[in-house]
Design a protein around this motif. Structure first.
Motif, PDB file in Angstrom:
ATOM      1  N   HIS A   1       0.822  -1.207   0.000  1.00  0.00           N
ATOM      2  CA  HIS A   1       0.000   0.000   0.000  1.00  0.00           C
ATOM      3  C   HIS A   1       0.858   1.259   0.000  1.00  0.00           C
ATOM      4  CE1 HIS A   1      -3.173  -2.868   0.948  1.00  0.00           C
ATOM      5  NE2 HIS A   1      -4.050  -1.921   0.693  1.00  0.00           N
ATOM      6  N   LEU A   2       1.938   1.230   0.744  1.00  0.00           N
ATOM      7  CA  LEU A   2       2.830   2.399   0.741  1.00  0.00           C
ATOM      8  C   LEU A   2       3.406   2.626  -0.649  1.00  0.00           C
ATOM      9  CD1 LEU A   2       4.826   2.158   4.108  1.00  0.00           C
ATOM     10  CD2 LEU A   2       3.088   3.838   3.451  1.00  0.00           C
TER      11      LEU A   2
ATOM     12  N   ILE B   1       1.995   2.028  -3.451  1.00  0.00           N
ATOM     13  CA  ILE B   1       0.961   2.650  -4.268  1.00  0.00           C
ATOM     14  C   ILE B   1       0.880   4.147  -3.962  1.00  0.00           C
ATOM     15  CG2 ILE B   1      -1.533   2.747  -4.671  1.00  0.00           C
ATOM     16  CD1 ILE B   1      -1.587  -0.304  -4.135  1.00  0.00           C
ATOM     17  N   LEU B   2       0.876   4.471  -2.670  1.00  0.00           N
ATOM     18  CA  LEU B   2       0.742   5.876  -2.281  1.00  0.00           C
ATOM     19  C   LEU B   2       1.946   6.697  -2.728  1.00  0.00           C
ATOM     20  CD1 LEU B   2      -0.703   5.349   1.309  1.00  0.00           C
ATOM     21  CD2 LEU B   2      -1.923   6.173  -0.714  1.00  0.00           C
TER      22      LEU B   2
ATOM     23  N   ALA C   1       2.010   7.341  -6.465  1.00  0.00           N
ATOM     24  CA  ALA C   1       1.053   8.378  -6.858  1.00  0.00           C
ATOM     25  C   ALA C   1       1.559   9.767  -6.481  1.00  0.00           C
ATOM     26  CB  ALA C   1      -0.306   8.109  -6.200  1.00  0.00           C
TER      27      ALA C   1
ATOM     28  N   ILE D   1       2.479  11.282   3.807  1.00  0.00           N
ATOM     29  CA  ILE D   1       2.088   9.875   3.895  1.00  0.00           C
ATOM     30  C   ILE D   1       2.343   9.343   5.296  1.00  0.00           C
ATOM     31  CG2 ILE D   1       2.635   7.558   3.050  1.00  0.00           C
ATOM     32  CD1 ILE D   1       3.220   8.817   0.326  1.00  0.00           C
TER      33      ILE D   1
ATOM     34  N   LEU E   1      -1.857  -0.456   8.901  1.00  0.00           N
ATOM     35  CA  LEU E   1      -2.442  -1.017   7.685  1.00  0.00           C
ATOM     36  C   LEU E   1      -3.825  -0.424   7.423  1.00  0.00           C
ATOM     37  CD1 LEU E   1      -2.557  -2.876   5.307  1.00  0.00           C
ATOM     38  CD2 LEU E   1      -3.127  -4.777   6.815  1.00  0.00           C
TER      39      LEU E   1
ATOM     40  N   VAL F   1      -3.213   3.112   5.939  1.00  0.00           N
ATOM     41  CA  VAL F   1      -2.740   3.203   4.558  1.00  0.00           C
ATOM     42  C   VAL F   1      -3.778   2.643   3.584  1.00  0.00           C
ATOM     43  CG1 VAL F   1      -0.279   3.239   5.102  1.00  0.00           C
ATOM     44  CG2 VAL F   1      -1.407   1.050   4.727  1.00  0.00           C
ATOM     45  N   SER F   2      -4.483   1.601   3.984  1.00  0.00           N
ATOM     46  CA  SER F   2      -5.471   1.071   3.036  1.00  0.00           C
ATOM     47  C   SER F   2      -6.641   2.045   2.910  1.00  0.00           C
ATOM     48  CB  SER F   2      -5.932  -0.322   3.454  1.00  0.00           C
ATOM     49  OG  SER F   2      -6.853  -0.271   4.513  1.00  0.00           O
TER      50      SER F   2
ATOM     51  N   GLN G   1      -6.212   5.269   2.969  1.00  0.00           N
ATOM     52  CA  GLN G   1      -5.683   6.267   2.035  1.00  0.00           C
ATOM     53  C   GLN G   1      -5.804   5.799   0.598  1.00  0.00           C
ATOM     54  OE1 GLN G   1      -1.961   8.563   2.844  1.00  0.00           O
ATOM     55  NE2 GLN G   1      -1.830   7.268   4.650  1.00  0.00           N
ATOM     56  N   VAL G   2      -5.478   4.516   0.383  1.00  0.00           N
ATOM     57  CA  VAL G   2      -5.539   3.997  -0.978  1.00  0.00           C
ATOM     58  C   VAL G   2      -6.984   3.998  -1.470  1.00  0.00           C
ATOM     59  CG1 VAL G   2      -5.204   1.945  -2.401  1.00  0.00           C
ATOM     60  CG2 VAL G   2      -3.438   2.633  -0.782  1.00  0.00           C
TER      61      VAL G   2
ATOM     62  N   ARG H   1      -8.022   7.385  -2.465  1.00  0.00           N
ATOM     63  CA  ARG H   1      -7.432   7.762  -3.756  1.00  0.00           C
ATOM     64  C   ARG H   1      -8.242   7.160  -4.904  1.00  0.00           C
ATOM     65  NH1 ARG H   1      -3.783   5.521  -5.995  1.00  0.00           N
ATOM     66  NH2 ARG H   1      -3.690   6.800  -7.863  1.00  0.00           N
TER      67      ARG H   1
END
Lengths: 155, 155
Positions: A23-24, A26-27, A30, A117, B141, B144-145, B147-148, B151
DNA sequence: AAATAATAGTTGCAATGACATCCTATCTTA
DNA sequence: TAAGATAGGATGTCATTGCAACTATTATTT
């Protein structure tokens, strides 16, 4: 079909680590896309910024990343014009790494994106918990890198 | 303890997560090589073992992994003879996943290898610290998930 | 001084994983 | 019932990463 929970039922650190890592990625991808810096390159950029004149070998050891991965990341950063290679005059085997003008210009922006982030990732943790997590992750990293080193010696 | 030369000077969880992830990948790949199971497949095997008859979509959601990644991992596990696909008779779109004989046979061995890695990774942590780390990783987790997901909604 | 070993870096290959796109089967709705 | 929407899955492409093998340079040994 029956997803009663969104969260995985993984009570092992490895699975959490893996999921957080992905996931990190992906962030970060972006966030850094405007600067044409990928998730595989920013660590090198930031480390060179802190230690200009570092060699690729030293970078690899400090970041615990394979030297061939380092070579490829540096090549991309060089192609984007953020990093400059210079052969060490005292030992031609070494590439000494420096930031370019635009490299120095982009570093604060990258840092800001990473801070953003990080900040969002620690929602719900107080400072004490955060520091504790860092300490525990550091210990875990020591343990796994020790395991990897031991494996390498056996071969 | 504090060996600056070997350990990275990374006081951000992202870097620790990344480094730990990469090292775990190396260890898992080595440990599971005898069974021809890669670091990208074992999670699926173990999850199917716990929930036979699960669909690929449900697997992807539970593990927070892209569905195309799931499809490829399942194909490999099927090619190695560990997993069997069965089209759902009530809805032909679904593939229901089951372990084969050799799949059931290999699961305990894989579990043992993973336990071994986990055990060595938590050297120097007492149970309380370990549980705390799991809880903090879980929180991270979630963050961050989230956040994804946010997005994805924006696109 | 020549041969050998060690070291820094590069290249080719393979595995992991995400994204875009397409196909097909099922469900909705007009 | 037919047309479109939806959803599971497959395929192609790309980025990240590590390993094996290679080149080039420096250090060591004989």
């Amino acid at each position: 079909m029956n997803n009663e929970t969104i969260m995985p039922s993984c009570e092992s650190p490895g699975r959490y680590i893996s999921a957080i890592y992905r996931h990190l990625q992906i962030l970060i991808t972006a966030q850094l896309q405007p600067y044409r810096i990928g998730s595989g390159q920013y660590i090198f950029l930031m480390t060179i910024a802190k230690k200009e004149g570092i060699s690729q070998k030293a970078l690899s050891e400090e970041l615990l990343i394979d030297k061939t991965t380092t070579a490829k990341a540096i090549r991309k950063l060089e192609a984007e014009g953020y990093v400059r290679r210079e052969t060490d005059p005292t030992d031609n085997r070494y590439n000494l790494l420096y930031l370019t003008q635009s490299g120095r210009a982009v570093v604060p922006k990258v840092q800001a994106a990473l801070n953003d982030i990080s900040r969002k990732s620690r929602v719900g943790m107080d400072d004490e918990e955060y520091e504790l997590m860092l300490a525990l992750l550091k210990k875990m990293l020591c343990n796994v890198s020790e395991q990897v080193r031991r494996r390498e010696k056996e071969l």
